[in-house]
Design a protein around this motif. Structure first.
Motif, mmCIF file in Angstrom:
data_model
loop_
_atom_site.group_PDB
_atom_site.id
_atom_site.type_symbol
_atom_site.label_atom_id
_atom_site.label_comp_id
_atom_site.label_asym_id
_atom_site.label_seq_id
_atom_site.Cartn_x
_atom_site.Cartn_y
_atom_site.Cartn_z
ATOM 1 N N ARG A 133 0.376 -0.977 0.165
ATOM 2 C CA ARG A 133 0.156 0.149 0.223
ATOM 3 C C ARG A 133 1.099 1.318 0.066
ATOM 4 O O ARG A 133 0.831 2.547 0.873
ATOM 5 C CB ARG A 133 -0.677 -0.429 1.684
ATOM 6 N N ASP A 134 1.942 1.157 -1.011
ATOM 7 C CA ASP A 134 2.393 2.875 -1.509
ATOM 8 C C ASP A 134 3.667 2.363 -0.185
ATOM 9 O O ASP A 134 4.164 3.936 0.174
ATOM 10 C CB ASP A 134 1.509 3.563 -1.493
ATOM 11 N N ARG A 135 3.642 1.709 0.948
ATOM 12 C CA ARG A 135 5.254 2.620 1.890
ATOM 13 C C ARG A 135 6.075 0.880 2.058
ATOM 14 O O ARG A 135 5.059 -0.057 1.067
ATOM 15 C CB ARG A 135 4.186 2.351 3.208
ATOM 16 N N GLU A 136 7.203 1.068 2.494
ATOM 17 C CA GLU A 136 7.869 0.373 2.564
ATOM 18 C C GLU A 136 8.465 -0.352 3.810
ATOM 19 O O GLU A 136 7.999 0.535 4.196
ATOM 20 C CB GLU A 136 9.921 1.078 2.245
ATOM 21 N N LEU A 137 7.845 -1.479 4.598
ATOM 22 C CA LEU A 137 7.383 -1.995 5.403
ATOM 23 C C LEU A 137 8.766 -2.932 5.605
ATOM 24 O O LEU A 137 8.936 -3.994 5.368
ATOM 25 C CB LEU A 137 6.684 -1.901 6.220
ATOM 26 N N ALA A 138 9.134 -2.870 7.188
ATOM 27 C CA ALA A 138 10.487 -4.219 7.419
ATOM 28 C C ALA A 138 9.468 -5.258 7.840
ATOM 29 O O ALA A 138 8.274 -5.242 8.442
ATOM 30 C CB ALA A 138 10.986 -3.593 8.255
ATOM 31 N N VAL A 139 10.103 -6.365 7.767
ATOM 32 C CA VAL A 139 9.269 -7.510 8.631
ATOM 33 C C VAL A 139 9.813 -8.146 10.040
ATOM 34 O O VAL A 139 10.792 -8.914 9.633
ATOM 35 C CB VAL A 139 9.540 -8.437 6.753
ATOM 36 N N TYR A 140 9.090 -7.703 10.320
ATOM 37 C CA TYR A 140 9.580 -8.489 12.141
ATOM 38 C C TYR A 140 8.360 -9.983 12.291
ATOM 39 O O TYR A 140 9.153 -10.064 13.330
ATOM 40 C CB TYR A 140 8.719 -6.877 12.272
ATOM 41 N N ALA A 141 6.932 -9.637 11.629
ATOM 42 C CA ALA A 141 6.597 -11.161 11.249
ATOM 43 C C ALA A 141 7.062 -12.728 11.223
ATOM 44 O O ALA A 141 8.170 -11.953 10.222
ATOM 45 C CB ALA A 141 5.202 -10.484 10.704
ATOM 46 N N LYS A 142 6.994 -13.407 11.937
ATOM 47 C CA LYS A 142 7.122 -14.878 11.597
ATOM 48 C C LYS A 142 6.770 -15.149 10.037
ATOM 49 O O LYS A 142 5.654 -14.857 10.232
ATOM 50 C CB LYS A 142 7.163 -16.029 12.882
ATOM 51 N N ILE A 143 7.391 -15.932 9.111
ATOM 52 C CA ILE A 143 7.004 -16.307 8.286
ATOM 53 C C ILE A 143 6.947 -17.768 8.451
ATOM 54 O O ILE A 143 8.406 -18.177 8.349
ATOM 55 C CB ILE A 143 7.687 -15.676 7.009
ATOM 56 N N ARG A 144 5.656 -18.217 8.000
ATOM 57 C CA ARG A 144 5.870 -19.718 7.876
ATOM 58 C C ARG A 144 5.042 -20.650 6.621
ATOM 59 O O ARG A 144 4.477 -19.725 6.355
ATOM 60 C CB ARG A 144 4.792 -20.519 9.519
ATOM 61 N N GLN A 145 5.827 -21.645 6.650
ATOM 62 C CA GLN A 145 5.072 -22.362 5.157
ATOM 63 C C GLN A 145 4.666 -23.763 5.909
ATOM 64 O O GLN A 145 5.735 -24.512 6.034
ATOM 65 C CB GLN A 145 5.595 -22.320 3.778
ATOM 66 N N THR A 146 3.159 -24.096 4.969
ATOM 67 C CA THR A 146 3.485 -25.852 5.534
ATOM 68 C C THR A 146 2.641 -25.877 3.153
ATOM 69 O O THR A 146 1.861 -25.646 3.223
ATOM 70 C CB THR A 146 1.963 -26.185 6.565
ATOM 71 N N ASP A 147 3.174 -27.010 3.359
ATOM 72 C CA ASP A 147 2.225 -27.878 1.797
ATOM 73 C C ASP A 147 1.515 -28.866 2.591
ATOM 74 O O ASP A 147 0.800 -29.269 1.450
ATOM 75 C CB ASP A 147 3.056 -28.294 1.164
ATOM 76 N N VAL A 148 0.485 -29.076 3.500
ATOM 77 C CA VAL A 148 -0.577 -30.285 3.901
ATOM 78 C C VAL A 148 -1.526 -29.620 3.036
ATOM 79 O O VAL A 148 -2.250 -30.346 3.894
ATOM 80 C CB VAL A 148 -0.856 -30.552 5.657
ATOM 81 N N LEU A 149 -2.185 -28.508 3.217
ATOM 82 C CA LEU A 149 -3.446 -28.143 2.558
ATOM 83 C C LEU A 149 -3.237 -28.162 0.676
ATOM 84 O O LEU A 149 -3.722 -27.541 0.821
ATOM 85 C CB LEU A 149 -3.562 -27.410 3.468
#
Length: 465
Positions: free
Chosen positions: A390-406
């Motif tokens: 949304r027109d802003r550069e934001l630092a990523v502090y949230a944890k990023i996870r991924q799974t393929d079970v779905l």
């Protein structure tokens, strides 16, 4: 019998195959091609006269299989579209959403021209709502495992493919000059034991097979079940710490499988109750369609319904309706789970949730589906420390996870198993489609080692049997 591969040739999107039998033209799927090199308007450039097509057979509702049907009608097609009843309902929903996407894209493009002081080009939408409604009127629904005669020479039969509610594999039996032969189109093949959706069924022996290869060379993890993965992530994010779990999910199919799995977890008392918000208008509509076809869900979901009630409704679950209500979630400070679309983060309400939470150390973003290169989802998954939202550069502090079970697609081993169910002595050729070149190459290598004849068609390539 003549087969021409007009779409999803050495790529994933734009499925479209033309079968000609004694001058009778059958189009199997008519999907949008949205590969990087293809401009949207190019989908109107059919390589044949749409008015010449006698009938369309639709394997399932996803836009890469159904999304160009209204264009086909707009340019002259006058025949019937055969599919299952659930596919007809889901397709209408997805096509109407496509019109909204087209309109938003045109509006943004017009705004860019105005900001630059230029006169906007007269852009015509690929199709409009009227064309979608015209398409819906052409649907003729047929059930699974019920032969349907197209004409004196051709019989079609649909078999459950898994993957999505109503999804089908197509088998055509052709009588030409006194010789009977059969050809199968796999559509997209699902996984066994997938939440809510039935398992793909075994196809009868055929002479030719046009098979998807989306996950060729790739393998799903099998160490944990869907419920085990969700319990672990929810416990880490929402129970042991006061965080929020954001799950980007496609509105049709993936969201319903996820909600049902969450229902099982909390109804069985595997975790303390956590507030869950499903924030996607289309997911809400799609869930009503899943309820309508409750009798077409898998046996586990039907047994759950008999014992505990609605698979898609439970105490701590809330379906968000208005955009105002969606925005108010940014002020909800209790631990919670937010399920929102779109799955690759390229639009929809999910971007609002990311904007307000991407810098939240207590937030986890769990990807449960594929994110194409170039998308915001892909950038987060590859570990970009700063992203543009949304027109802003934001630092990523949230944890990023991924799974393929779905993941809703069969993996390499599943696809090979489906093909091996065929009579090798009878199956003359396997045409691999709907996959990246490396996926097709991996499948061809394994199949040829087993003694099968395999072809990787180019777009527009024709085969006569």
């Amino acid at each position: 019998m003549k087969l021409t591969i007009w779409g999803a040739a050495r790529q994933v999107t734009g499925s479209m195959h033309l079968l000609e039998v004694n001058r009778y033209k059958i189009l199997i799927d008519c999907g949008l091609d949205y590969e990087k090199e293809t401009r949207l308007e190019e989908n109107a450039l059919f390589p044949f006269d749409p008015a010449s097509i006698d009938v369309v057979i639709l394997t399932h509702a996803h836009i890469d299989h159904s999304g160009n049907l209204p264009t086909l009608l707009r340019l002259g097609f006058e025949g019937q579209i055969l599919c299952t009843a659930a596919t007809a309902d889901l397709t209408e929903l997805l096509l109407l959403d496509s019109v909204t996407i087209f309109e938003n894209k045109a509006r943004k493009q017009k705004g860019r021209y105005h900001r630059r002081g230029k006169k906007p080009h007269g852009q015509q939408l690929l199709y409009m709502q009227k064309h979608v409604m015209d398409t819906a009127e052409r649907f003729v629904t047929i059930g699974f495992n019920k032969p349907f005669r197209l004409n004196g020479d051709v019989v079609v039969e649909l078999f459950p493919a898994g993957h999505l509610l109503g999804a089908a594999s197509v088998v055509l039996t052709v009588n030409e000059h006194g010789l009977e032969r059969s050809i199968a189109f796999s559509g997209d093949i699902g996984r066994k034991n997938y939440p809510v959706i039935v398992d793909p069924s075994e196809l009868p022996p055929v002479d030719y097979l046009v098979c998807e290869s989306t996950y060729g060379g790739r393998y799903h993890s099998k160490e944990e079940t869907v419920e085990q993965v969700l319990v672990r992530v929810i416990e880490e994010t929402c129970i042991k710490s006061p965080g929020r779990l954001i799950i980007p999910a496609f509105s049709i199919g993936r969201t319903q499988a996820l909600v049902y799995s969450l229902n099982k977890i909390f109804s069985e008392g595997l975790l303390p109750r956590v507030r869950i918000f499903v924030d996607s208008p289309m997911a809400n509509y799609a869930t009503d369609i899943f309820r309508k076809y409750h009798h077409k869900l898998n046996s586990e979901a039907q047994a759950f319904y008999q014992q505990k009630g609605d698979e898609f409704e439970f105490e701590n679950l809330h379906y968000v309706q208005s955009i105002k209500e969606s925005r108010e979630l940014s002020s909800y400070f209790e631990p919670c789970i937010i399920v929102s679309s779109a799955g690759m983060l390229e639009g929809g309400r999910i971007q609002d949730h990311l904007f307000y939470n991407i810098q939240n150390y207590y937030c986890t973003i769990l990807f449960i589906g594929y994110s194409a290169k170039g998308t915001l989802g892909h950038r987060l998954l590859r570990g970009d420390p700063i992203v543009h939202i949304r027109d802003r550069e934001l630092a990523v502090y949230a944890k990023i996870r991924q799974t393929d079970v779905l993941s809703g697609h069969a993996d390499h081993d599943d696809l090979i198993t489906v093909i091996k169910q065929q009579d090798k002595a009878r199956l003359r050729n396997i045409f691999l489609v709907h996959g990246e070149p490396e996926s097709m190459a991996a499948m061809r290598r394994d199949l040829e080692e087993e003694g099968y004849t395999v072809t990787l068609p180019e777009k527009g390539e024709t085969f006569e049997f």
